[in-house]
Design an enzyme around this catalytic site. Sequence first.
Site, short mmCIF file in Angstrom:
data_model
loop_
_atom_site.label_atom_id
_atom_site.label_comp_id
_atom_site.label_asym_id
_atom_site.label_seq_id
_atom_site.Cartn_x
_atom_site.Cartn_y
_atom_site.Cartn_z
N GLY A 62 0.81 -1.21 0.00
CA GLY A 62 0.00 0.00 0.00
C GLY A 62 0.84 1.26 0.00
O GLY A 62 2.07 1.20 0.02
N CYS A 81 5.77 -5.92 0.59
CA CYS A 81 6.13 -4.54 0.26
C CYS A 81 5.88 -3.62 1.45
O CYS A 81 6.63 -3.67 2.41
CB CYS A 81 5.40 -4.10 -1.01
SG CYS A 81 6.34 -2.85 -1.90
N HIS A 140 6.84 -8.25 -4.81
CA HIS A 140 5.45 -8.75 -4.80
C HIS A 140 5.41 -10.17 -5.36
O HIS A 140 5.23 -10.36 -6.56
CB HIS A 140 4.57 -7.85 -5.68
CG HIS A 140 4.36 -6.50 -5.13
ND1 HIS A 140 3.20 -6.13 -4.47
CD2 HIS A 140 5.15 -5.41 -5.11
CE1 HIS A 140 3.30 -4.87 -4.08
NE2 HIS A 140 4.47 -4.41 -4.47
N GLU A 185 3.10 -12.30 -5.17
CA GLU A 185 1.78 -12.67 -5.68
C GLU A 185 1.66 -12.50 -7.19
O GLU A 185 0.86 -13.16 -7.84
CB GLU A 185 0.69 -11.85 -4.95
CG GLU A 185 0.57 -10.37 -5.32
CD GLU A 185 1.54 -9.45 -4.58
OE1 GLU A 185 2.54 -9.95 -4.04
OE2 GLU A 185 1.31 -8.21 -4.57
N1 GLN Z 1 4.61 2.75 -0.20
C1 GLN Z 1 5.74 1.88 -0.16
C2 GLN Z 1 6.86 2.31 -1.09
O1 GLN Z 1 6.65 3.06 -2.01
C3 GLN Z 1 5.33 0.44 -0.45
C4 GLN Z 1 4.78 0.25 -1.81
C5 GLN Z 1 4.00 -1.03 -1.97
O2 GLN Z 1 3.54 -1.61 -0.99
N2 GLN Z 1 3.79 -1.46 -3.19
O3 GLN Z 1 7.97 1.90 -0.93
#
Ligand code: GLN
Length: 538
Positions: free
Chosen positions: A357, A384, A510, A512
């Site tokens: 997020g 992440c 990620h 997933e």
């Molecule tokens: N906001 C965080 C970053 O930019 C994590 C991004 C994410 O979870 N995709 O590093």
Amino acid sequence: MASAKYIFVTGGVTSSLGKGIVAASLGNLLQARGYKVTIQKFDPYINIDPGTLNPYEHGECYVTDDGAETDLDLGHYERFLNVRTSQANNVTTGRIYHNVITKERRGDYLGKTVQVIPHITDEIKDNFFKLGQTGDYDIVITEIGGCVGDIESLPFIEAVRQAKWDLGDNNALVIHLTLIPYLKAAKELKTKPTQHSVKQLLEAGIQPDILVCRSEQSLPLDIRKKLALFCNVQLNSVIEALDASTIYDVPLLMRKEKLDERVLTKLKLPHKDQPQIDDWRSFLGRLKNPTNEVNIGLVGKYVELPDAYKSIAEAFIHAGAHLECKVNVHWISSETITPKSVNRVLRHMDGVLVAPGFGERGIEGKIEAIRYVRENNVPFFGICLGMQCAVVEFARNVLGLEGAASTELKKDTPFPVIDLMEDQKNIQDYGGTMRLGQYDCKIKKSSKVAAAYDTGMIKERHRHRYEFNNEYLKDMEGKGLKAVGINPESKLVEIVELSDHPYFVGTQFHPELKSTVMSPHPLFVSFIAAVAKNKKNQ
Ligand code: GLN
């Protein structure tokens, strides 16, 4: 022009009929007959890519190996076909206009007036044909986003008409996906919306070859006949698409309706053997006959719209089926988690995943959830932002660094354990500027993740701007939070793991995004296996 044959998929009557799933299912069946297939999606909105779209509005942003931020349908394509997609597989109106305007500024049009027809439509066609020209595919399925009749999809529909003409007889066909509503009061299935939507296609000069009709009820022969006659298609080209209990049933439903046969006949392609779908069937068998069950709390910020975490939900399905374990995912808003509520909210969860997020909202809830699972030996998987929160939690509560934070969320924190990457510091634009796509990661032997992957070097996909701050690495490792995955070039920490815990893994990438039906992701499999084992031991 392209050497591959083309299948265009348009939609009518309403959006959300599942064009992506139908396209992916058809691709799956053609692939199962030995054809090399890819799928591309053309989206009529003006954003250059969905990377800047709010996930509430558009669902998850799917990232490819080559770092393209794309529509979530590309995730379905990869999951169903087990092949990789790329930037070329997703093109928006914004990108088409951007290309044309760049060419105009360069003087490529030699003083001509640049117009929607032919310049925009030619650019669309060039992009249609790109993948078909590589020689890598026999068939390219091309999904047109939106509905026929939308003002913004007009140039795409015109480009489909022209492309069909360019490609010539037997080399291209159009499948139109529509809805046959059932009127309860009249106890009747209604064909009129489909007739109207086909008329709209005809006005644009396109006669669909095949109708795929979404319906809650089976289509009786008289309805099929009516659709065939009034929409000018052959009777066996009216294909019923009933609601399915899982999207992974759709290839079999399409097989039953002989969609693949109709397509091959119309494209004058040999039918070869029956499709090889035994592995798919056995996946469905395992999915539908679990011998075990676990409850996973998915702690995130966008939980009202499960599409925002589409690939995570699907990766759980793949891993669960692999282990014959039903994975019940409970969507938990991180804003509901406080030191007071955390026990009540997470008590019945066998494992917790903290989701990716952006932004501050719900962060403290995520950190509190991680404290709870770390202290109570509940299996944990952070992706992440979820991994970043795990690092912050550990810094605060184990290293005693009060006020530790990510500088994304607290610029003036005294302990910036997660910080902006060096090469991100001067970037102003939001679109397409994160650390995107596939990077190498070296895994430390003897870690839990090494056992899961069964290899020392992996490649995984990224989408973030912030990173683990290596200044704190030694202290973290000294207290047990080990960096077990490192990028060999940049030395960025990609995976953290707590050794003294049933399962506590955070990944900066990620995983997933790379899970498919035929190859479930090793980390999701190892997480669910650990959750099931932990539950049994309780
Ligand atoms: N906001 C965080 C970053 O930019 C994590 C991004 C994410 O979870 N995709 O590093």
